[in-house]
Write an enzyme that holds these catalytic residues in place. Structure first.
Site: not given
Length: 241
Positions: A10, A131
């Site tokens: 990330d 998500d």
């Protein structure tokens, strides 16, 4: 059945980071994204899950860092690119950079017609990131609600989505174990493949996910567990065989 593992890199403000529950400002800095990615490739990774957090949160982008990783490592590893892919320009840039697969998140909720068109055009090179908080989807960097999980899946299934990347937001970066019930519910309701993301903290978590392989959970993203050295990638790959 074996489980494909995707170590995550990330990227925020040019650095490899991990977030807690996807919250901006909760970063732990792990240094160079390229070095992180190279570490996982050299340890045996066949896939990398590469995320541009700035693009996801709308605070800029890290295209140069991502391009370097794809350019230098793309012939040795498959790269799944995620974060901020929500229109033709960002999707084309990701695919042209050499990503094997692109993960679409927010756009799938905000622009279903566009999402349907790119799924039709690119097939299994496009995955949709779901998500989730409870059974509600989180949108745009996890800061807003985006509708009911199963209603959204029903639409995406109807337009031929081939893969969902399922993250329980409450679990992500918390090392508290994956949400096996959520993964089971999603996998049982779709013919698409499912990638598990969030909460994996020990090798037994991978064993539990692997048991879902027969209903379509064929892969798992590893983040904080690797960076915090809960186990090594080699150990995880051995379990995943």
């Amino acid at each position: 059945m074996s489980l494909t593992l995707l170590p995550a890199v990330d990227v925020r403000d040019g650095k490899a980071v991990r977030l807690r529950q996807g919250e901006s400002g909760s970063e732990t800095d792990y240094g160079s994204p390229f070095e992180a990615a190279r570490t996982w490739v050299e340890a045996g990774a066949e896939w990398i899950h590469l995320v541009d957090l700035d693009a996801a949160f709308g605070t800029g982008n890290n295209r140069d860092q991502l391009r370097e990783i794809v350019h230098e490592l793309g012939d040795r590893v498959n790269i799944e690119l995620s974060g901020g892919v929500r229109d033709d320009a960002s999707l084309d840039a990701a695919l042209e950079a050499g990503a094997a697969r692109v993960n679409i998140g927010t756009a799938a909720l905000e622009n279903p017609d566009w999402t349907a068109s790119v799924i039709k055009k690119y097939g299994d090179r496009v995955a949709v990131g779901l998500d989730v908080r409870g059974h509600t989807l989180a949108a745009r960097g996890w800061t807003r609600e985006g509708g009911d999980l199963f209603e959204t899946m029903k639409f995406l299934d109807s337009v031929g989505c081939s893969r969902y990347v399922v993250t329980d937001v409450a679990k992500d970066g918390m090392m508290s174990g994956p949400n096996i019930q959520l993964l089971s519910e999603v996998a049982e309701r779709t013919d698409a493949k499912v990638t598990a993301s969030g909460g994996i903290s020990k090798l037994d978590d991978l064993r539990a996910i692997k048991e879902l392989a027969e209903i379509g959970v064929d892969s798992a993203i590893l983040g904080k567990s690797l960076y915090a050295r809960a186990f090594t990638l080699q150990e995880a790959l051995e379990v995943a065989k």
